[in-house]
Scaffold this active site. Structure first.
Site, short mmCIF file in Angstrom:
data_model
loop_
_atom_site.label_atom_id
_atom_site.label_comp_id
_atom_site.label_asym_id
_atom_site.label_seq_id
_atom_site.Cartn_x
_atom_site.Cartn_y
_atom_site.Cartn_z
NE ARG A 89 43.96 13.19 8.54
CZ ARG A 89 45.26 13.43 8.62
NH1 ARG A 89 46.01 12.71 9.45
NH2 ARG A 89 45.82 14.39 7.89
CG ASP A 114 52.99 12.02 17.52
OD1 ASP A 114 53.76 12.28 18.46
OD2 ASP A 114 53.14 12.49 16.38
CG ASN A 134 57.30 17.94 18.02
OD1 ASN A 134 56.68 18.90 17.60
ND2 ASN A 134 58.48 17.59 17.53
NE ARG A 181 55.94 20.40 13.69
CZ ARG A 181 55.45 19.16 13.64
NH1 ARG A 181 55.48 18.40 14.74
NH2 ARG A 181 54.92 18.70 12.53
CG ASP A 191 55.80 12.45 6.94
OD1 ASP A 191 56.50 13.47 7.10
OD2 ASP A 191 54.66 12.34 7.43
CD GLU A 227 57.73 15.11 13.47
OE1 GLU A 227 56.75 14.37 13.64
OE2 GLU A 227 58.01 15.60 12.34
CG HIS A 243 59.22 9.85 14.31
ND1 HIS A 243 58.16 9.23 13.71
CD2 HIS A 243 59.10 11.17 13.97
CE1 HIS A 243 57.43 10.11 13.06
NE2 HIS A 243 57.98 11.30 13.21
NE ARG A 244 57.64 10.33 9.38
CZ ARG A 244 56.96 9.20 9.56
NH1 ARG A 244 57.57 8.04 9.45
NH2 ARG A 244 55.67 9.23 9.86
CE LYS A 300 56.28 13.17 15.86
NZ LYS A 300 55.43 13.97 16.75
#
Length: 444
Positions: A33, A55, A98, A128, A330, A358, A402-403, A428
């Protein structure tokens, strides 16, 4: 995007303890942002502690393609020369991997500015949804076409048509990024005249704290968004016809450490005894995911808050039960792992947005937990995990998410070995995750 040879699978052996302190990388949500707002602003902005991960690199490199001057100052500090609301390049082909925090806001900004742009990414990005944002932009007179399946990238953006001053309706229950993208883009309207554009949510808003990050940063760059009630937002428009109503550089902006990434280390402090302290983010963070620490505390963990840190350690056995995860989708993934040590089943509710991340995270989490011998139940927007005392070794597929990789590393603190496939997917948002994690375990 990280380049280089990919690492082999990582085997994490059972670990008895986790303790220590670390400063986390910058927030992905704030970084992307802030980069975009700095690029649009008048003046030059220094962004300190910007996240160095895939990202954010996608966003940074896209802005450079659009003609923005961005200079590295070293130590993850960057100088961005703002374009005053108009990108020099009116034509570009932007590949954004992504990175939803790049695709959604760039789509909105470029659509309102108009030009000849193509936005695309990896195969999963093209699965997505983005249709609700595109419908809102088209209502504003923007011209955006789908190159493939309607409602999904890749996208072709063209010169903007006749603008509309009517309230803009948009759904809030698919992704909060749609609303954030629209809010950041609206001040760039420069049609004859000046007005406020009203944005109306047609469904309840999920992940509201992420929108709060957006409006906070917009205010730092000089544009105040009004929120008369939870379903309405009012954004000043008429960029070149309204003195003082435009993005202006705040000079220097420090990026907070990533509160979503903090969840893995705070959970490690609880599962591994602790204490584990994360710095760079504290009680007054603008990131909603710091509420994860409150949820740990409500479950039984010991939490200490500071101005610039959060510390976690083991308390009483987690109680389980139902946890509403609407505002922290998340960080909530980490609760699916801590639930394994609870005294009763844990049900995570209001997590429907997991299905359009993702990967389909509800399906992925249920599938991979079952490999350890865990009993799991799931529905459209919920996941129930039953505590398990005897976990078996499992090889975890990460789904290029990644998570998933970071969450399942925590199983090693529950008495089981775990093999993480494709560990480089953490690039990511946190390229050095496994090195940081193993240091807490006392590994070399």
């Amino acid at each position: 995007m990280s380049g280089g040879k990919k690492r082999a699978d990582i085997l994490l052996l059972p670990a008895a303890q986790a303790c220590g302190a670390l400063r986390l990388p910058g927030s992905k949500s704030i970084s992307n942002r802030a980069l975009l707002l700095a690029a649009l602003a008048e003046g030059t902005t220094q962004l300190d502690a910007l996240l160095d991960a895939d990202d954010v690199r996608y966003m940074r490199e896209a802005l450079v393609q659009l003609g923005v001057q961005i200079e590295s100052l070293g130590e993850n500090n960057w100088r961005v020369k703002g374009c005053g609301g108009r990108f020099p390049e009116r034509k570009a082909d932007l590949f954004l991997g992504n990175a939803g925090t790049a695709v959604r806001p760039l789509t909105a900004v470029l659509s309102i500015l108009g030009g000849d742009y193509r936005i695309h990414g990896v195969a999963r990005m093209h699965e997505r949804p983005i249709g609700d944002l595109i419908e809102a932009l088209q209502a504003l007179g923007c011209r955006v076409d789908y190159e493939g399946k309607p409602g999904y990238p890749p996208l072709r953006i063209m010169q903007r048509g006749e603008p509309s001053t009517a309230p803009i309706a948009i759904r809030g229950d698919v992704s909060s990024q749609f609303l954030s993208a629209l809010l950041m883009a609206l001040p760039q309207i420069d049609d004859d005249g000046a007005w406020d554009t009203e944005v109306v949510l047609t469904t309840p808003l999920i992940s509201r704290p992420y929108v709060k990050i957006t409006t906070h940063l917009m205010a730092r760059f000089g544009v105040e968004v009004e929120e008369p009630d939870p379903q309405h937002f009012r954004v000043p428009c008429g960029r070149f016809h309204r003195p003082g109503n435009f993005y202006r550089s705040p000079g220097t902006l420090m990026v907070e450490s990533d509160a979503s990434s903090a969840s893995y280390f705070l959970a490690a402090g609880v599962l591994g005894g602790g204490p584990v302290r994360v710095t760079g983010v504290g009680r007054h963070s603008i990131q909603g995911d710091v509420a994860f620490a409150d949820m740990l505390q409500a479950q039984g963990a010991k939490i200490i808050w500071g101005e610039d840190f959060i510390e976690a350690q083991r308390g009483v056995t987690f109680k389980g039960g139902e946890i509403d995860c609407l505002t922290i989708p998340d960080a909530a993934m980490t609760l699916a792992i801590t639930a394994l040590s609870a005294q009763a089943p844990t049900t995570l509710v209001n997590i429907g947005s997991w299905r359009v991340k993702e990967t389909d995270r509800i399906h992925a989490m249920a599938t991979e937990l079952a490999k350890f011998g865990v009993r799991v139940e799931s529905g459209d927007d919920w996941l129930r995990i039953f505590p398990t005392t005897a976990l078996r070794h499992a090889e975890i597929d990460t789904y290029d998410d990644h998570r998933m990789a970071m969450c399942f590393s925590l199983v090693s603190l529950l008495g089981a070995a775990v093999t993480i496939r494709d560990p480089d997917c953490v690039a990511k948002t946190f390229p050095g995750y496994f090195e940081a994690f193993e240091k807490l375990l006392g590994a070399d």
